[in-house]
Scaffold this motif. Structure first.
Motif, PDB file in Angstrom:
ATOM      1  N   GLU A   5       0.962  -1.350   0.009  1.00 33.46           N
ATOM      2  CA  GLU A   5      -0.385  -0.293  -0.036  1.00 33.46           C
ATOM      3  C   GLU A   5       0.922   1.649   0.290  1.00 33.46           C
ATOM      4  O   GLU A   5       0.366   2.454  -0.062  1.00 33.46           O
ATOM      5  CB  GLU A   5      -0.600   0.147   1.160  1.00 33.46           C
ATOM      6  N   THR A   6       2.550   0.843   0.365  1.00 33.67           N
ATOM      7  CA  THR A   6       3.207   2.199   0.000  1.00 33.67           C
ATOM      8  C   THR A   6       4.107   2.264  -1.041  1.00 33.67           C
ATOM      9  O   THR A   6       4.622   3.743  -1.364  1.00 33.67           O
ATOM     10  CB  THR A   6       4.133   2.573   1.676  1.00 33.67           C
ATOM     11  N   TRP A   7       3.953   1.868  -2.056  1.00 33.38           N
ATOM     12  CA  TRP A   7       4.666   1.451  -3.073  1.00 33.38           C
ATOM     13  C   TRP A   7       4.803   2.141  -4.070  1.00 33.38           C
ATOM     14  O   TRP A   7       3.117   2.670  -4.322  1.00 33.38           O
ATOM     15  CB  TRP A   7       4.477  -0.435  -3.748  1.00 33.38           C
ATOM     16  N   ARG A   8       4.928   3.217  -3.976  1.00 28.66           N
ATOM     17  CA  ARG A   8       5.491   4.405  -5.172  1.00 28.66           C
ATOM     18  C   ARG A   8       4.544   4.251  -6.979  1.00 28.66           C
ATOM     19  O   ARG A   8       5.107   3.192  -7.204  1.00 28.66           O
ATOM     20  CB  ARG A   8       6.517   5.380  -5.451  1.00 28.66           C
ATOM     21  N   ALA A   9       2.971   4.903  -6.684  1.00 26.84           N
ATOM     22  CA  ALA A   9       2.343   4.527  -8.036  1.00 26.84           C
ATOM     23  C   ALA A   9       1.350   5.373  -7.957  1.00 26.84           C
ATOM     24  O   ALA A   9       1.208   5.592  -6.939  1.00 26.84           O
ATOM     25  CB  ALA A   9       2.029   2.686  -8.043  1.00 26.84           C
ATOM     26  N   ARG A  10       0.711   5.026  -9.169  1.00 26.56           N
ATOM     27  CA  ARG A  10      -0.546   6.071  -9.395  1.00 26.56           C
ATOM     28  C   ARG A  10      -1.456   5.129  -8.588  1.00 26.56           C
ATOM     29  O   ARG A  10      -2.740   6.250  -8.503  1.00 26.56           O
ATOM     30  CB  ARG A  10      -0.913   5.488 -10.843  1.00 26.56           C
ATOM     31  N   SER A  11      -1.422   3.707  -7.467  1.00 30.79           N
ATOM     32  CA  SER A  11      -2.765   3.477  -6.848  1.00 30.79           C
ATOM     33  C   SER A  11      -1.788   4.108  -5.210  1.00 30.79           C
ATOM     34  O   SER A  11      -2.277   3.887  -3.962  1.00 30.79           O
ATOM     35  CB  SER A  11      -2.820   2.112  -6.470  1.00 30.79           C
ATOM     36  N   SER A  12      -0.503   4.703  -5.036  1.00 33.03           N
ATOM     37  CA  SER A  12      -0.432   5.227  -4.221  1.00 33.03           C
ATOM     38  C   SER A  12       0.954   6.470  -3.892  1.00 33.03           C
ATOM     39  O   SER A  12       2.428   5.709  -4.159  1.00 33.03           O
ATOM     40  CB  SER A  12       0.557   3.993  -3.647  1.00 33.03           C
TER      41      SER A  12
END
Length: 472
Positions: free
Chosen positions: A437-444
């Protein structure tokens, strides 16, 4: 002039000087939003999927309330996530048709993972035709609910269903390898670890078993609508397209209340960014497709109905809304991160991306094009003594619990994935633990401290939202 006449006139003047008591009206409508064209992209996974039919219908469930001075609309849509531009378009269309201010409309996604793609995440990109179709259908649903406004009364309550929520982020024993997609190995938690693994220590966060309910009845005491809020991500045991357990809840709640065909039940997603329906201490039960959704929906609906047994229905409630905009930093990748990602993608050129390293490499390149800061919408509704907060993220449970604890109103719930989509919202402490949930992406992608700013701003909105002054 006779004394009796004077007394009557004085009484009439005094009565006329008193503000009119609220006379609540309500209308509800379940608008079908199932796509008319197939195949269609389905998001909610690392790889894109295509649906060729609907397993069960998708809806935008709409409730409109009017106290004579203020109108509010609450809409819960069977979608994984809804971008702000789609929601803003739907709100503007609805305002033109009904006069309800866009600021007084709350639109949220359930987060079913078996709905058409309207927000780009991982390898699923928006279906532009369906996004336009969906915005129009949401507005149409609000318009139809508004047209059904009739004298009504409401009650609110809070039930409990602790047996179907489990924190999905687990701390692991020391020395267990736990790689992230960026070449690092510092994550101290794992999302959805293997069941019954000897490496599991304890869940990394709490759950919220609360089932917050707003029940609406007609003036002659017939069920009209029910809005509920529960902090469970989704169940995910039905093929696309499907409303998941959110749709089953609507059916079950209708049955339990012995309501008629015009009744509308809706279940919004609470703060479930780190919570799912899997007990990782136990082996997976052997269930048929859809059986788990039915079990969970039955339990949540039962908790909602039971909570209302002693609730007091009132027609003299007042309504209010408040909105805010908050500027937050974006966790953009560094130049070295982008270079590494481009090299990974170059090796995968010409084929579908596989594995999280390749998938997150694409996310890194896309996120590099984001602005340094984004401005997100926040919203608070007050319905009598019930407060509803709205955040456009997949909000961690701790944040929702903190808002409830500090809210000036005893009965408060927080709706996630509301009025837009800005990825996961972990706390700073969870960012330090790492994990999916913390991995950098458009979802976080929001800044590490974003949750603190959002929590503070939302509580301020709830604290200052007051009913409009009624005409005398």
């Amino acid at each position: 002039m006779p004394v009796a006449t004077i007394a009557s006139l004085l009484l009439a003047f005094a009565t006329a000087a008193q503000p009119a008591k609220p006379a609540l009206r309500a209308g509800a409508h379940a608008q079908d939003v199932t796509p008319e064209k197939f195949p269609i992209s389905v998001n909610g996974g690392m790889a894109d999927r295509k649906a060729t039919a609907a397993h069960d219908p998708l809806h935008a469930r709409c409730l409109v309330l009017d106290d004579g001075a203020t109108k509010l609309a609450v809409v819960v849509v069977d979608s994984c996530m809804l971008p702000q531009e789609l929601i803003d378009s739907a709100k503007q269309l609805a305002q033109e048709k009904t006069g309800i201010p866009a600021a007084n409309v709350l639109v949220s996604a359930t987060h079913t993972h078996t709905a058409p793609t309207v927000a780009g995440v991982f390898q699923s990109e928006p279906d532009a035709a369906y996004a336009k179709f969906l915005a129009g259908k949401i507005a149409a649903g609000i318009e139809k609910a508004h047209a059904k406004l009739a004298p009504a009364k409401v009650a609110w309550a809070v039930g409990r269903e602790p047996n179907h929520v489990f924190n999905r982020r687990w701390k692991l024993r020391a020395g267990v390898a736990n790689a992230d997609p960026f070449g690092g190995t510092t994550d101290r938690v794992r999302m959805n670890p293997p069941r019954q693994s000897a490496d599991l220590l304890e869940p990394a966060g709490p759950t919220d078993p609360s089932v917050t309910v707003l029940s609406v009845r007609t003036a002659d005491d017939k069920p009209l609508a029910l809005f509920a809020n529960y902090s469970l991500h989704y169940v995910g045991d039905m093929p696309p397209l499907s409303a998941d357990y959110f749709g089953v809840f609507a059916e079950v709640a209708t049955q339990k209340l012995k309501a008629g065909p015009a009744f509308v039940a809706m279940l919004s997603n609470g703060t479930s960014g780190d919570v799912n329906n899997i007990n990782f201490r136990e082996a997976a039960p052997k269930l048929k497709p859809g059986e788990r959704s039915r079990i969970v929906a039955e339990a949540v609906a039962e908790a909602a109905v039971k909570a209302l047994e002693r609730a007091e229905y009132r027609a003299d409630v007042t309504l209010a809304a408040a909105t805010g905009r908050l500027e937050l930093p974006v966790r953009k990748p560094r130049a070295a991160d982008v270079k590494r990602a481009e090299e990974i993608l170059a090796k995968a050129a010409g084929r579908e991306l596989k594995g999280v390293e390749e998938i997150y490499a694409r996310e890194t390149v896309l996120l590099a094009k984001y602005p340094e800061k984004v401005t997100i919408p926040l919203q608070a509704f007050r319905i009598g003594d019930l407060a509803i907060g709205a955040i456009p993220c997949e909000v961690f449970t701790e944040i929702g619990l903190a808002v409830k604890k500090s809210s000036p109103l005893k009965t408060t719930c927080v709706v996630s994935l509301a009025n837009g989509y800005y990825g996961y919202l972990p706390t700073p402490a969870h960012h330090a633990l790492g994990g999916y949930e913390t991995w950098r992406a458009r979802s976080s992608f929001l800044g590490v401290n974003a949750s603190e700013s959002i929590e503070k701003e939302l509580l301020e909105l709830i604290g200052r939202v007051q009913p409009a002054k009624r005409p005398e």
